[in-house]
Motif scaffolding. Structure first.
Motif, short mmCIF file in Angstrom:
data_model
loop_
_atom_site.label_atom_id
_atom_site.label_comp_id
_atom_site.label_asym_id
_atom_site.label_seq_id
_atom_site.Cartn_x
_atom_site.Cartn_y
_atom_site.Cartn_z
N MET A 173 -5.27 -1.11 -4.72
CA MET A 173 -5.34 -2.08 -3.62
C MET A 173 -6.72 -2.74 -3.55
SD MET A 173 -2.36 -2.10 -2.34
CE MET A 173 -2.61 -3.13 -0.90
N PRO B 91 -3.79 3.20 2.42
CA PRO B 91 -3.35 4.26 1.51
C PRO B 91 -3.61 5.67 2.07
CG PRO B 91 -4.56 2.62 0.29
CD PRO B 91 -4.76 2.31 1.73
N ALA C 274 0.83 -1.21 0.00
CA ALA C 274 0.00 0.00 0.00
C ALA C 274 0.87 1.26 0.00
CB ALA C 274 -0.93 0.00 1.20
#
Lengths: 317, 265
Positions: free
Chosen positions: A88, A119, A72
């Motif tokens: 992701m 993220p 991430a």
């Protein structure tokens, strides 16, 4: 860290699914280069294939155990937080729905842990570190390393809290265990991410130019990332005021003396709407009303936070 | 029940480590196409002919009802999934291969359940996980991937996500081959200590994979532009609405779930 089904109760899964869908809706809107243009999907699709494969490289941790990249933080550094969320999310969706890696009911929670919260935190940390270091070159690598370790810790902590609040295992057991194991795995994540990032920047500096959204994050962007992250974490922490796991700890410590009822009904027990009689241990109406209300509220808020102030496009590619 | 906290932590950590090592050493080595289950069975059964929208919703219904039912009620969704797998002649070994990945987590839960003196918890947790795994295998082995994507589009997954997933599935095998080549070279070169110090060279390998993937993504994008790509994907339109008969059949098949839910509540 992919939670299979059976570990999370239905209300926990519902609310987290709503938070994830709200966050992903925001990500879809904000990863458009211009207001009317579509998202640039080809690059993101192959980047998602890369993340999928990168997660297969196991690195050895001493003691015979192995860990693998989450990715991430690295993808956030390369593509920016909103696009990283999409990448992701598509990796996790494929893993859950095609490869049976991670549950279907737990998909919302898995999305939240690894595709929304991670993220967002990575973008926030990288933005803050780069701003603190006045955009110097070294700040990118430092920010990436710090955010890589933190995202793994955050995902592990969310995982543990969700398991505990579903009544599967007591928080006092599962949280320290998850954090301790993932402190080491996070170290590997940081080392791997920085090494990989260096190669990308060294070989194709203009490819790493996709990190511009992170570097140029305005004050507004940072507070919005922080607000979405805080809201999401609040959902994880507060939506379930009397978690079964905590009750179990209380019982251990001789605080409470109430009998533990069946496993399946227990996580829903504390959802009764006042004024409605609680039947034989389970109140469909109350538990689902509160779950749906909570889901709608935080899903809508996540979307609104991602939508507001879209005038300034993230980048111009 | 009276184990001290530190002993519980230690036991769970040890089991987790052992489980992880065991499964990784057994199954990580051959993460090839066959292992990934990228082949779609060519069978022809009622399940194969059911519209993907119905199958996706059915998967959701099975997983959700498994989450809601008490341990004793898990036999109903379990039996339904087994019926699906057997009736559609899907290979049960595919389920076994997927289920093996649950092993480390299962060990942790087992220890937790033992410490709590509650074996039902262990059985129920594992049963729910297994039901979903089997249902997903039934879906993926009986449905072409584009069908699943179109159905997901119809069920409201945003178009950009569907497109990214389509490309992910298309290029997964390509990037995987690239990754296997890099991994082979790495395993031939890397003779250092087998611990965290290996992270930096391994990170360079992953960086090389990232460069190759991103470059391929650029090429794919250019090629698509050259062929008139304007941001829309005609091939990934929404799936058509399933017929009434399909809905009825689906509902009939899943009706035991409703009965079980109302019985156990």
């Amino acid at each position: 860290m992919h939670l299979p089904d059976g570990f999370l109760s239905a209300p926990v899964s519902t609310v987290l699914a709503a938070a994830s869908f709200g966050g992903l809706g925001a990500a879809v809107r904000r990863s458009r280069p211009a207001v009317d243009a579509p998202v640039v999907t080809p690059l993101l699709g192959v980047a998602a294939a890369f993340v999928f494969c990168a997660q297969m490289f196991n690195f050895p941790i001493s003691g015979g155990t192995t860990g693998h990249l989450l990715g991430a933080a690295l993808v956030t550094a390369l593509l920016g937080p909103w696009r990283a969320m999409l990448v992701m999310a598509s990796v996790l969706l494929v893993q859950a729905l095609i490869f049976a890696d991670g549950g279907v009911v737990a998909l919302g929670a898995n999305l939240f842990n690894m595709a929304v919260a991670a993220p967002l935190l990575a973008g926030l940390v990288q933005g803050l570190v780069q701003r603190a270091g006045r955009q110097a070159r070294w700040t990118r690598e430092v920010g990436l390393a710090v955010s890589a370790w933190l995202t793994v810790q955050l995902a592990a902590a969310c995982c543990a809290v969700e398991i505990a609040f579903s009544g599967t295992a007591p928080l006092a057991v599962v949280l320290p265990a998850m954090l301790a194991v993932h402190a080491v795995i996070g170290l590997g994540e940081a080392l791997l991410s920085v090494a990989a990032y260096r190669v990308v920047v060294g070989a194709r500096p203009e490819l790493a130019g996709h990190e511009r959204p992170v570097a140029e994050l305005a004050t507004m962007e940072l507070w919005r990332l922080a607000a979405m992250l805080a809201l999401g974490l609040l959902v994880v922490a507060l939506a379930f005021p009397y978690p079964d796991g905590l009750e179990w700890v209380a019982e251990q410590q001789q605080f409470g003396h109430h009998a533990r009822d069946g496993f399946a009904a227990a996580p829903l027990r504390d959802y009764a709407v006042p004024g409605r009689p609680v039947g034989s241990g389970f109140d469909w109406f109350g538990s689902y009303l509160s779950a749906i209300l909570g889901a709608a509220l935080c899903g809508g808020l996540m979307r609104w936070l991602g939508r507001a102030g879209r005038q300034a496009p993230d980048d111009a590619s | 029940m009276s184990w001290p906290l530190w002993a519980q932590l230690l036991a769970i950590a040890a089991c987790g480590a052992a489980g992880l090592t065991l499964t990784r050493s057994l199954f990580a080595a051959d993460a090839t196409r066959a292992q990934l289950g990228l082949e779609v069975s060519r069978g022809d059964s009622l399940l194969h002919r059911t519209p993907a929208v119905c199958k996706l919703l059915g998967l959701l219904a099975l997983a959700v009802s498994a989450a809601l039912l008490p341990p004793a009620g898990l036999s109903v969704p379990g039996a339904l999934v087994l019926l699906l797998l057997v009736a559609a002649r899907l290979p049960l070994r595919a389920v076994a291969a997927r289920a093996a990945e649950l092993l480390p987590l299962a060990l942790i839960v087992a220890v937790g359940a033992l410490l709590r003196g509650d074996p039902v918890l262990f059985v129920a947790t594992l049963g729910r996980a297994l039901i979903t795994v089997a249902a997903v295998v039934a879906l993926t082995l009986s449905t072409p991937q584009p069908e699943i994507l179109r159905a997901a589009r119809r069920l409201g997954l945003p178009a950009p996500l569907v497109e990214i997933i389509a490309l992910l599935l298309r290029y997964l095998v390509v990037v995987l081959d690239e990754a296997n080549r890099l991994a082979l070279g790495f395993s031939l070169r890397a003779v250092g200590p087998r611990d965290l110090r290996l992270a930096r060279p391994l990170g360079r390998v992953i960086g090389a994979l990232a460069v190759r993937s991103l470059e391929r993504g650029e090429r794919v994008h250019q090629a698509m532009l050259a062929r008139g790509y304007d941001g829309t994907w005609p091939a990934l339109q929404r799936a058509p609405a399933p017929s009434v008969a399909a809905w009825l059949g689906c509902g009939l098949f899943l009706s035991p779930l409703l009965a079980a839910l109302s019985y156990w509540r």
